[in-house]
Design an enzyme around this catalytic site. Structure first.
Site, PDB file in Angstrom:
ATOM      1  CB  CYS A 132      -0.882   0.002   1.244  1.00 21.98           C
ATOM      2  SG  CYS A 132      -1.984   1.395   1.313  1.00 21.98           S
ATOM      3  CB  THR A 156     -27.769   0.253  10.949  1.00 16.26           C
ATOM      4  OG1 THR A 156     -28.682   0.047   9.879  1.00 16.26           O
ATOM      5  CG2 THR A 156     -28.523   0.501  12.230  1.00 16.26           C
ATOM      6  CG  ASN A 163     -32.703   1.272  10.731  1.00 18.13           C
ATOM      7  OD1 ASN A 163     -32.252   0.147  10.950  1.00 18.13           O
ATOM      8  ND2 ASN A 163     -32.935   2.144  11.688  1.00 18.13           N
TER       9      ASN A 163
END
Lengths: 471, 789
Positions: A118, A365, A367
């Site tokens: 990287c 989250t 949702n």
């Protein structure tokens, strides 16, 4: 000046140090090849300065303490809640009191990032290394670093590619009293650093983070992957006008999640053997990864010098019959109970922050799924998390690995496995191919889950070895 | 093993006997449970599920419950419990989320009875009802608790903690319907088994997961919890709010807690990681375990008291694949190895000393403490006669020695701290001021130090004589003048201080400088033989111009003019005559050899001090102005070291601050830091916060400076929604309301907000102050008579 010129959350500051300002005063400023911090994600998707005040505050904080807002932070800014936790941890690891001197911390970061080739992280920390007073000689390669750091090479290699091979003998060897021996506290910090940068490398590749503007040769040196921006279709599918397939994909996923949720009880018929097989299947499945052509040896020379034994890489678990390392049962050594307790003892503060970070990412989250709102995504997140742990050989007794197959389509699995196990082979193609109808922020979300799950997996192996050494 | 004790206890016809013993298991244990009759123990783990009978001399394997060829995760137990009513009934919690019951009465080899697969995640804990045969409770990682009736196939009720994973569930022993559940996020909930919709009570017990809990066996309102934060807490649940009554800090996260039978305050604990020992604590003495079992070589995973009414037998299972029976007689008692002595100084010099009573011989002089501050005082802790255990045998005596009131008084410290000026004025003024302060407090030595410092450091050229309030007449302008100051009656212990005094002889030659202290002591002797009542004493002559090479001075900036210095009058009231010494040169030779020979009245500048100290003179000729102040640095450094050594860190730090760069590099960083921290600590103990802050600000040590930058955040909660305000202190992100309005001007207060503690109204400091000038009622109109102090 270029550092200051890269996106800066402070208005007044930007005025005096922007690229434009540089051009006006006649100083040559490299042109940006393409806009934005990521090669995969269009600039429009990245939160801009005017964003919510919470994020702004965060970026300012990051800018003030580090002198720049790097591309990683900008992409993570899509999930400010996580960014703040990530930032705190990284800040503590690199810049706060700890057993290791500052320059060694950056050198360890370089070693870790180099394992995955990287160059973004390697360059970033080479700069930081010099800034905190590290000796430039060390940067010529691992062979120029002190023996103590070179001793870390072996465990670095294992943790990066096959963490399940880490044993208490490795720990013992490092701690054995002698001139170049490590103290336990130092080693734990080094282990956290190593795992942090291995998984951060995954994130960098997984999100296609572009080099910072000031990294020499950075502008334009990003090797274009075979399917770069111009590739037709990729824009389309992301743009929201995706084809029928993509739409169907989302619908199907929703359908399956609902089914799984309802049918929880009916699963009883499955025998224990079957469960075992399902896990083994996921664990040993070797997913085809497109051959990588990014690996231009000339480009990587500055990274190569920090790597010994470059051929060592992730290896699929062996098929049945062959000698396989025993499965790591998650319940026998959990982060919450054992990992945390150990790390908090040997390197206080960081345990708390890591714990917080794991929790934030696991519970993060909105949702939403693609265009649907109000969806409970916990199953999906757990499937991704457990799948990452699975490819590193960690098994949850209470999880049915059949769910992974139901919820994660093949392209997604390819992507996850690639990014988690050999991130350097990630291409834009596999990034665009999975979940074509999903938002970029959701793909970054997956990358965050991936980053943390991978870090936790490697950390658990490492800490288990330390525990075994101590008892 | 031979020397280990054999213990027999009678328990209502049932006799328990045995010794410390162990047996090897085939695999690490996760949990153990004991049968009601205390004769059998069940061990469960990932790869083991066996019943052992506890014989007199050994454990005997009685039954292996893992039957069948194919391995099943249903056997992989996280927890096991043996019913206390029915000795055939067992329940296990499997790591795959299954709850299994086992009936030992079954004739077949497979004793598995029922299988409940309702939990989605690992089940961490199962618990039988203490009196009800068919009632089983389970708590799982998925955040649910389920109650099973063993006569039915499915759970009877499900309790949702609405928070994270459940780590432990325990039925209350007192209340038939109540059970406690502990959670990964640090909460403890109390539930009524009849009401699955909502918990009865919830409180946050620990920071981080609560791994375990245990109801007290007799005093039934008590619940002990153990958490990842390394604490064991005992909660009194009888009150409406759970009250923490005891807290034991352990060295590792607490995995299990078990109250010791028949002992009201004893509790056994084992840890989750790192520490392999089992401790038995007396919760009233939380600092040292009353007993300790050190047999295990890996973490202990399960502990259980062998019998409900026997406090002497403890069984334990461990990750090191052993099962142990520990006998209390064989326990190691850390108290035996502990050093039961303590010593502490108070702020005022009083000394407290606590030790084992036996160590302190009874002394007739000792009196119980009645508030007389002159005598040593003495406390004795009375033993609780109800204390029945052999392990609490130590009583200790506390002695307090007080210094007498006069010498112990620290008033001078407080006054000095308050009055010293440390910055903001020229050096000379600071020194003068501080010398005056010291003088005012009768600390002449310190006063002199300040004066000397002024002379040393501010005599360099720039100080104009006009400022300095010269008291010296210019008897003859052509002659070099001398400056004098005094130091006599040096206490012998302070002898090294005299090196400060600059006599001519010392400054002339290096070797005399080295010997200065001895020379000066000679001087002192000399004076004393002459009679110390005579104030004048000792003189050091002046300096000749052509001798400047002896000073190793800088020849590049010779001062053309003569300057005269004297001590400022306010610090040093002198009433003396100056006698010029026209022939100083003649005596120089003598003085170089031995300064005190120069005590010739005719040549002396005789200084007569007000107090009973006499003078040692130093002359400041024009050449002395050219002495680089570096030259004195070693001496100043020694002075500071001396003061610090004497315990007067105040002077050391004050001088350090006032001189700043001039002296800083002479003293190593660590010493400086040490002085600063000591001084700041002292200031803070005297509650001189402002001064300590000033000292911190003025210090040049990085480590000290940043003391001010630590914990500078002030967290505020919104007055409307009671949530913390993250971004700004005056507007709440959640309810979008301005939290702190000024009651006078009705605008948002962004800076200092002052409020009445009675009615909690307030506003801008200025506004409130103005308001209160005219009215004593609350500006908000609530009718409260506000009081601001």
């Amino acid at each position: 000046m270029l550092v200051a010129g890269s996106p800066c959350p402070l208005e007044e500051h930007r005025g005096c140090g922007t690229r434009r300002g540089g051009q006006e005063t006649g100083i040559k400023v490299p042109r940006e090849l393409a806009k934005g911090p990521s090669a995969f994600i269009p600039l429009a998707e990245i939160p801009r300065e005017g964003a919510e005040s919470g994020l702004r505050q965060l970026l300012i904080e990051a800018f003030v303490s580090a002198g720049r807002v790097d591309h990683v932070a900008m992409v993570m800014g899509l999930h400010p809640q996580y960014l703040s936790s990530f930032w705190k941890t990284q800040y503590l690891l690199l810049r706060m009191d700890g057993p290791l001197p500052y320059h060694k911390r950056h050198y360890i970061a370089i070693m870790a990032a180099a394992r995955h080739q990287c160059s973004y992280l390697v360059r970033l920390h080479m700069g930081e290394f010099l800034q905190v007073g590290g000796s430039p000689a060390w940067l010529q390669g691992l062979h120029c670093a002190p023996q103590k750091l070179r001793n870390l090479n072996e465990i670095n290699k294992l943790l990066a590619h096959r963490p399940w091979l880490v044993t208490k003998e490795h720990i013992e060897a490092l701690l054995k009293p002698g001139e170049d021996s490590w103290s336990l506290a130092e080693l734990v910090q080094a282990l956290v650093l190593l795992t942090h940068y291995h998984s951060l490398a995954s994130f960098v590749f997984g999100c296609g983070i572009k080099p910072e503007g000031d990294q020499d040769g950075g502008n334009g040196c990003w090797a274009p992957s075979p399917h770069s921006d111009s590739s037709p279709g990729s824009e389309d599918s992301m743009g929201g006008s995706g084809g029928r397939d993509a739409m169907q994909e989302v619908e199907m996923l929703m359908e399956r999640m609902k089914l799984l949720q309802e049918n929880q009880q009916e699963e009883e018929g499955v025998t224990q053997e079957e469960m075992e097989t399902r896990f083994e299947l996921e664990k040993t499945e070797s997913l085809l990864v497109p051959p990588s052509d990014i690996l231009d040896p000339s480009l990587q020379s500055h990274v190569r010098c920090f790597v010994e034994d470059p051929e060592f890489g992730y290896k699929d678990f062996t098929r049945r019959g062959e000698q396989a390392p025993p499965t790591f049962h998650a319940q026998d050594y959990t982060w919450e109970d054992h990992g945390f307790s150990l790390i908090n003892r040997l390197y206080p503060d960081v345990g708390q922050l890591l714990d917080e970070k794991f929790q934030v990412v696991y519970n993060l989250t909105y949702n939403t799924i693609a265009m649907h709102c109000g969806v409970d995504t916990s199953m999906l997140r757990r499937a991704i998390w457990n799948y990452v742990h699975c490819v590193f050989g960690i098994r949850y007794d209470d999880y049915d690995y059949g769910e992974v197959n139901q919820l994660l389509e093949r392209n997604l699995k390819i992507y996850i496995k690639t990014v988690a196990c050999y991130p350097e082979k990630t291409t834009k193609q596999i990034y665009t191919q999975f979940w074509r109808h999903f938002k970029h922020s959701e793909k970054v979300h997956i990358n965050l889950l991936l980053l943390e799950a991978r870090m936790q997996a490697a950390l658990l192996y490492a800490l288990r070895a330390v525990t075994r050494y101590m008892t | 093993m031979e020397k280990m004790a054999r213990v027999t206890t009678a328990l209502g016809g049932n006799t328990l006997s045995g010794r410390t013993m162990f047996c090897h298991l085939d695999a690490p244990a996760n949990a153990i449970s004991v049968c009601r009759d205390a004769a059998q123990v069940v061990v469960a783990g990932r790869n083991i599920f066996k019943i052992y009978s506890i014989e007199e001399e050994q454990f005997v394997e009685k039954l292996n419950l893992r039957v069948g060829r194919k391995p099943s995760l249903n056997f992989s137990c996280a927890d096991v419990v043996w019913h206390q009513m029915d000795e055939n009934l067992l329940a296990t919690a499997a790591t795959n989320g299954v709850v299994v019951t086992w009936n030992l009465g079954k004739p077949s080899r497979n004793k598995q009875d029922q299988l409940f697969t309702e939990h989605k995640r690992t089940v961490n804990k199962v618990c039988f009802h203490p009196t009800e045969v068919y009632m089983l409770l389970s708590g799982s990682q998925d955040g649910y608790m389920k109650c099973f009736d063993l006569r039915k196939k499915d759970s009877v009720s499900t309790f949702s903690g609405q928070s994270e994973s459940v780590r432990d569930v325990q039925f209350s022993i007192r209340d038939y319907f109540t059970f406690a559940a502990t959670f990964e996020n640090g909460n403890v909930q109390l539930w009524d088994i009849r009401r699955p919709d909502r918990y009865e009570r919830m409180f946050t017990a620990h920071n981080g997961p609560v791994f375990c809990c245990d109801w007290h066996l007799e005093d039934r309102g008590w619940l002990a919890t153990g958490g990842r934060d390394k604490m064991v807490k005992v909660w009194d649940m009888n009150t409406t709010r759970a009250k923490e009554i005891y807290c034991v800090q352990t060295i590792a996260s607490v995995a299990r807690v078990k109250w010791r039978p028949e002992c009201k305050h004893h509790i056994a604990t084992c840890s989750m990681m790192v520490d392999h020992n089992i401790y038995v604590w007396d919760v009233r003495r939380p600092f040292i375990p009353s007993a300790m079992f050190e047999e295990h070589k890996d973490v202990t995973t399960g502990i259980v008291w062998r019998h409900l009414h026997d406090p002497y037998f403890l069984l334990s299972g461990s990750k090191d694949s052993t099962l142990y029976q520990h006998i209390f007689k064989d326990a190691s008692q850390p108290i035996d190895r502990a050093n039961p002595e303590g010593l502490c100084y108070s702020l005022y010099g009083d000394l407290a000393f606590a030790a084992k009573e036996s160590l302190i011989s009874s002394d007739s002089n000792r009196k119980p403490y009645i508030g007389d501050r002159r005598h040593p005082i003495f406390f004795k802790r009375k033993l609780d006669p109800t204390e029945q255990f052999e392990y609490i045998s130590s009583s200790s005596a506390l002695s307090v020695f007080e210094t007498d009131v006069e010498s112990g008084s620290m008033d001078w410290f407080v006054h000095t701290a308050k009055q010293y000026a440390l910055a903001g004025r020229p050096l000379a003024e600071l020194c003068d001021h501080n010398a005056k302060v010291a003088k005012g407090l009768d600390r002449n030595q310190v006063a002199q130090t300040w004066t000397m410092l002024r002379i040393i450091y501010s005599s360099l050229g720039t100080v104009s004589s006009a400022n300095l309030n010269h008291s010296m007449g210019k008897g003859s302008a052509a002659l070099p003048l001398m400056n004098s100051f005094n130091l006599k009656d040096i206490p012998s212990g302070l002898g090294s201080e005299s090196r400060l005094d600059r006599s001519k002889g010392e400054s002339r030659t290096e070797n005399i400088l080295m010997d200065s202290s001895s020379t000066l002591i000679n001087n002192e002797d000399n004076e004393e033989t002459e009679g110390s009542d005579v104030p004048a004493d000792y003189l050091l002559g002046d300096v000749e111009a052509d001798e400047d090479d002896l000073y190793m001075m800088d020849h590049e900036n010779p001062h053309a003019e003569e300057q005269e210095y004297s001590l400022p009058q306010e610090a040093f009231p002198l009433r003396h005559e100056i006698v010029d010494n026209p022939s100083a040169l003649d005596h120089l030779q003598d003085k170089a050899d031995s300064p005190h020979v120069s005590g010739n009245e005719a040549e002396t500048v005789s200084l007569t001090p007000v107090e009973s100290f006499s003078l040692i003179s130093i002359s400041h000729s024009l050449y002395e102005n050219r002495l680089p102040s570096d030259f004195f640095s070693p001496i100043v450094r020694d002075t500071l070291l001396f003061y610090a050594e004497q315990g007067d860190v105040q002077t050391a730090v004050s001088v350090l601050i006032v001189l700043g760069e001039r002296i800083r590099k002479e003293i190593d960083e660590q010493t400086q830091e040490h002085w600063y921290t000591s001084y700041i600590d002292l200031l803070q103990r005297f509650q001189l916060w402002n001064i300590s802050n000033e000292v911190i600000k003025l210090s040049t040590c990085r480590a000290i400076n940043c003391l001010n930058q630590a914990s500078t955040t002030l967290h505020v909660n919104c007055s409307n929604c009671k949530r913390p305000m993250s971004n700004r202190g005056w507007i709440c992100d959640r309810c979008r309301q301005c939290a702190s309005m000024c009651a006078v001007c009705h605008h948002v207060v962004k800076g200092l907000f002052v409020w009445c503690q009675g009615c909690s109204h307030g506003g801008h400091l200025q506004h409130i102050m103005k308001w209160l000038e005219t009215s004593s009622h609350c500006p908000a109109g609530c009718g409260h008579l506000c009081e601001y102090t």
